[in-house]
Motif scaffolding. Structure first.
Motif, mmCIF file in Angstrom:
data_model
loop_
_atom_site.group_PDB
_atom_site.id
_atom_site.type_symbol
_atom_site.label_atom_id
_atom_site.label_comp_id
_atom_site.label_asym_id
_atom_site.label_seq_id
_atom_site.Cartn_x
_atom_site.Cartn_y
_atom_site.Cartn_z
ATOM 1 N N GLY A 192 -35.456 86.541 21.595
ATOM 2 C CA GLY A 192 -35.672 87.905 22.091
ATOM 3 C C GLY A 192 -36.052 89.116 21.422
ATOM 4 N N PRO A 193 -36.160 90.285 21.934
ATOM 5 C CA PRO A 193 -36.772 91.451 21.415
ATOM 6 C C PRO A 193 -35.591 91.991 20.364
ATOM 7 C CG PRO A 193 -35.671 92.039 23.823
ATOM 8 C CD PRO A 193 -35.917 90.638 23.459
ATOM 9 N N VAL A 194 -36.165 92.786 19.283
ATOM 10 C CA VAL A 194 -35.596 93.403 18.118
ATOM 11 C C VAL A 194 -35.220 94.708 18.648
ATOM 12 C CG1 VAL A 194 -35.980 94.017 15.803
ATOM 13 C CG2 VAL A 194 -36.915 91.882 16.586
ATOM 14 N N ALA A 195 -34.054 95.130 18.436
ATOM 15 C CA ALA A 195 -33.267 96.629 18.373
ATOM 16 C C ALA A 195 -33.595 97.451 17.056
ATOM 17 C CB ALA A 195 -31.768 96.499 18.687
ATOM 18 N N ARG A 196 -33.542 96.825 16.158
ATOM 19 C CA ARG A 196 -33.693 97.437 14.990
ATOM 20 C C ARG A 196 -34.130 96.537 13.660
ATOM 21 N NH1 ARG A 196 -29.012 97.788 16.691
ATOM 22 N NH2 ARG A 196 -29.529 99.514 17.441
ATOM 23 N N LEU A 197 -34.672 97.094 12.571
ATOM 24 C CA LEU A 197 -35.049 96.263 11.461
ATOM 25 C C LEU A 197 -35.209 96.844 10.168
ATOM 26 C CD1 LEU A 197 -38.244 96.610 10.491
ATOM 27 C CD2 LEU A 197 -38.754 95.620 12.536
ATOM 28 N N HIS A 198 -35.096 96.120 9.113
ATOM 29 C CA HIS A 198 -35.153 96.606 7.771
ATOM 30 C C HIS A 198 -36.444 95.521 7.211
ATOM 31 C CE1 HIS A 198 -34.357 97.170 3.359
ATOM 32 N NE2 HIS A 198 -34.463 98.534 3.818
ATOM 33 N N ALA A 199 -37.130 96.102 6.364
ATOM 34 C CA ALA A 199 -38.054 95.322 5.727
ATOM 35 C C ALA A 199 -38.519 95.782 4.189
ATOM 36 C CB ALA A 199 -39.382 95.355 6.511
ATOM 37 N N GLN A 200 -38.887 94.646 3.427
ATOM 38 C CA GLN A 200 -39.329 94.971 2.213
ATOM 39 C C GLN A 200 -40.573 94.074 1.848
ATOM 40 O OE1 GLN A 200 -35.932 93.143 0.243
ATOM 41 N NE2 GLN A 200 -35.360 95.044 -0.767
ATOM 42 N N ALA A 201 -41.536 95.006 1.316
ATOM 43 C CA ALA A 201 -42.903 94.068 1.100
ATOM 44 C C ALA A 201 -43.341 94.510 -0.226
ATOM 45 C CB ALA A 201 -43.867 94.190 2.135
ATOM 46 N N ARG A 202 -43.788 93.546 -0.946
ATOM 47 C CA ARG A 202 -44.486 94.029 -2.416
ATOM 48 C C ARG A 202 -45.725 93.074 -2.719
ATOM 49 N NH1 ARG A 202 -39.833 92.565 -6.768
ATOM 50 N NH2 ARG A 202 -39.146 90.328 -5.896
ATOM 51 N N ALA A 203 -46.368 93.571 -3.728
ATOM 52 C CA ALA A 203 -47.320 92.915 -4.559
ATOM 53 C C ALA A 203 -46.720 92.377 -5.547
ATOM 54 C CB ALA A 203 -48.495 93.751 -4.728
ATOM 55 N N ILE A 204 -47.190 91.042 -6.014
ATOM 56 C CA ILE A 204 -46.749 90.322 -7.048
ATOM 57 C C ILE A 204 -47.586 89.793 -8.086
ATOM 58 C CG2 ILE A 204 -45.288 88.471 -7.892
ATOM 59 C CD1 ILE A 204 -43.451 89.057 -5.746
ATOM 60 N N ARG A 205 -48.758 89.232 -7.373
ATOM 61 C CA ARG A 205 -49.719 88.494 -8.133
ATOM 62 C C ARG A 205 -50.790 89.368 -8.979
ATOM 63 N NH1 ARG A 205 -51.820 84.771 -3.378
ATOM 64 N NH2 ARG A 205 -51.835 86.691 -2.364
ATOM 65 N N ALA A 206 -51.012 89.097 -10.080
ATOM 66 C CA ALA A 206 -52.036 89.914 -10.735
ATOM 67 C C ALA A 206 -53.229 89.885 -9.876
ATOM 68 C CB ALA A 206 -52.336 89.201 -12.076
ATOM 69 N N GLY A 207 -53.898 91.190 -9.740
ATOM 70 C CA GLY A 207 -55.200 91.541 -8.792
ATOM 71 C C GLY A 207 -54.875 91.387 -7.512
ATOM 72 N N SER A 208 -53.612 91.451 -6.940
ATOM 73 C CA SER A 208 -53.355 91.685 -5.608
ATOM 74 C C SER A 208 -53.246 93.095 -5.046
ATOM 75 C CB SER A 208 -51.937 91.215 -5.359
ATOM 76 O OG SER A 208 -51.532 91.183 -3.902
ATOM 77 N N VAL A 209 -53.853 93.405 -3.965
ATOM 78 C CA VAL A 209 -53.976 94.874 -3.500
ATOM 79 C C VAL A 209 -53.107 94.878 -2.152
ATOM 80 C CG1 VAL A 209 -56.195 95.164 -4.424
ATOM 81 C CG2 VAL A 209 -56.069 94.128 -2.156
ATOM 82 N N THR A 210 -52.350 93.964 -1.909
ATOM 83 C CA THR A 210 -51.333 94.010 -0.558
ATOM 84 C C THR A 210 -50.111 92.964 -0.938
ATOM 85 O OG1 THR A 210 -51.575 93.726 1.674
ATOM 86 C CG2 THR A 210 -52.589 91.969 0.344
ATOM 87 N N ASP A 211 -49.501 92.823 0.295
ATOM 88 C CA ASP A 211 -48.275 92.495 0.216
ATOM 89 C C ASP A 211 -48.278 90.942 -0.163
ATOM 90 O OD1 ASP A 211 -47.910 91.417 3.280
ATOM 91 O OD2 ASP A 211 -48.669 93.582 3.164
#
Length: 353
Positions: A192-211
Motif C-alpha cells: 500500500g501507499p507510502v507515508a514517508r521515505l528517505h532515499a540515497q542516490a549517487r553516481a559511481i561508475r566512471a563517466g556516469s552522469v546520473t544515479d
C-alpha cells in the motif's frame, strides 16, 4: 460468436520491443500484432526477418489506417509520454513501458488525457507477475508469514557506462527511473501507499552522469517498512527479496526466470507449460519456528498481461495495471529525488487519485 483479436502495434524495436514485448504479443490470445513503429532502416529490416507479415511503419500516424486499436510504447524513456499523448489523440488505447513518465505531473497529465479521450491506458508493470513476487503474495495471503513488518527488495547489476546510457534523469537515465519503477510498484502493490521515505542516490561508475546506485527506505501507511535497493555497479548480488513477519520469514535469490527465457529466444508458445517455472534449486527459503525449508515458487505469468490488456480494450475487464498506480510510483520517485538531494525524510501527501 468468437470475438476478433485486438489489432495491436508495437512502438519501438530495440531490446525492449524485440525481446520483452514482441514474443508476448505474438502469442497472446486475443491479440494480433499488426505493425511495429520504427524509423530505423536496420530495425525495419529486422522486423521483416523476425516478424513475417508484420508491417514496419515510420510513425504512429499510420496505425489507425491499418485498423490498429492499441499500441505499446517501448521507446527511449523520455519519449514515452509524448508518444502516448499522440497515440491517445489518434484514438488508440495505450500500454506504456516503464518509466510511465519522468515525473508526477507528466504522469497526471497522461492519465487525465486518457480519461478525457475515453481510452484504455495502462503501464507495463510485468514484474507484478514474477514468480518470486507471486510467491511472496501467496505467503502473505495464506498467513504463512503472519503480519509482515519488514520487506527488502533489490536488484544488483554490474554494467559499465555505455555512450547511449550516459544520460541524465531529464532524458530518462539513471537507476531510479530504470529499475526503480519496478521495485517501487511491487512494494506499493504488496503493502500500500507510502507515508514517508528517505532515499540515497549517487553516481559511481566512471563517466556516469546520473544515479548508478539507489536505496529507498519506505514507511507504508500500513506500518510495513520497505527497503528498495538497486545498482548498476554491484558485482556481488544480494537477495532478491527478504520478507519478515510475526510468524515466518522468506528469502529468495536471483531474478525471475522469464527474463532469461525471453533473452534465450524462448516464449510462452515455444515452452508451453515450462514457461515461467523456476528450477527447484532456485526456490526461496521459508523460515518459521519449526525451522527452514525450500518453499516452491509460483509460476511466473508475464504471459497473462497482454490477454488482460486486450480484454480491457474490448471493455471486458479492467486494465491489468491501474494507471493511477503509475502516478503513485512517480510520486515516490519524485520524493526520493528530493530526499536524496536534501538529505532528509520526506512526508508523502495522500494520493490524488
Amino acid at each position: 460468436m468468437t470475438q476478433s483479436p485486438v489489432r495491436w502495434a508495437l512502438a519501438g524495436y530495440g531490446v525492449g520491443g524485440r525481446i520483452f514485448h514482441a514474443p508476448l504479443l505474438t502469442c497472446a490470445p486475443g491479440v494480433e500484432l499488426i505493425a511495429v513503429v520504427t524509423g530505423n532502416p536496420d530495425r525495419q529490416a529486422q522486423v521483416a526477418t523476425d516478424l513475417p507479415g508484420v508491417q514496419a511503419v515510420p510513425d504512429l500516424s499510420s496505425l489507425p489506417g491499418l485498423g490498429v486499436r492499441a499500441v505499446t510504447i517501448t521507446t527511449p524513456p523520455a519519449t514515452h509520454t509524448p508518444l502516448a499523448h499522440q497515440a491517445l489523440d489518434l484514438g488508440l488505447d495505450v500500454v506504456v513501458d516503464k518509466p510511465f513518465a519522468l515525473n508526477t505531473q507528466a504522469a497526471l497529465d497522461l492519465v487525465e488525457h486518457a480519461r478525457q479521450a475515453g481510452r484504455m491506458l495502462t503501464v507495463y508493470q510485468n514484474r507484478r507477475w514474477d514468480s518470486d513476487l507471486l510467491t511472496v503474495r501467496k505467503l502473505i495471503d495464506t498467513g504463512a508469514l503472519g503480519t509482515v513488518h519488514r520487506f527488502v527488495s533489490r536488484i544488483d547489476r554490474f554494467r559499465p557506462v555505455k555512450g547511449g546510457w550516459a544520460v541524465g534523469p531529464d532524458e530518462g537515465g539513471g537507476t531510479l527511473l530504470d529499475l526503480g519503477p519496478h521495485l517501487i510498484d511491487q512494494a506499493l502493490y504488496l503493502f500500500g501507499p507510502v507515508a514517508r521515505l528517505h532515499a540515497q542516490a549517487r553516481a559511481i561508475r566512471a563517466g556516469s552522469v546520473t544515479d548508478d546506485e539507489i536505496e529507498l527506505h519506505l514507511e507504508h501507511a500500513t506500518g510495513v517498512f520497505s527497503t528498495i535497493a538497486a545498482g548498476m555497479a554491484s558485482p556481488a548480488e544480494g537477495p532478491r527479496f527478504q520478507v519478515n513477519g510475526t510468524v515466518g520469514g522468506f528469502v529468495v535469490n536471483g531474478l525471475d526466470v522469464q527474463e532469461a527465457q525471453l533473452k534465450e529466444g524462448a516464449s510462452p508458445a515455444s515452452l508451453g507449460d515450462a514457461w515461467g517455472r523456476e528450477d527447484p534449486a532456485d526456490h526461496g527459503l521459508l523460515t518459521t519456528a519449526e525451522g527452514s525449508a525450500p518453499f516452491p515458487s509460483e509460476r511466473g505469468r508475464w504471459d497473462t498481461y497482454y490477454p488482460a490488456a486486450a480484454a480491457a480494450v474490448l471493455g471486458a475487464g479492467p486494465a491489468p495495471v491501474d494507471p493511477w498506480d503509475a502516478v503513485d510510483t512517480a510520486r515516490v520517485i519524485d520524493a526520493a529525488r528530493v530526499s536524496a538531494s536534501e538529505h532528509r525524510v520526506v512526508e508523502m501527501p495522500a494520493s490524488p487519485r
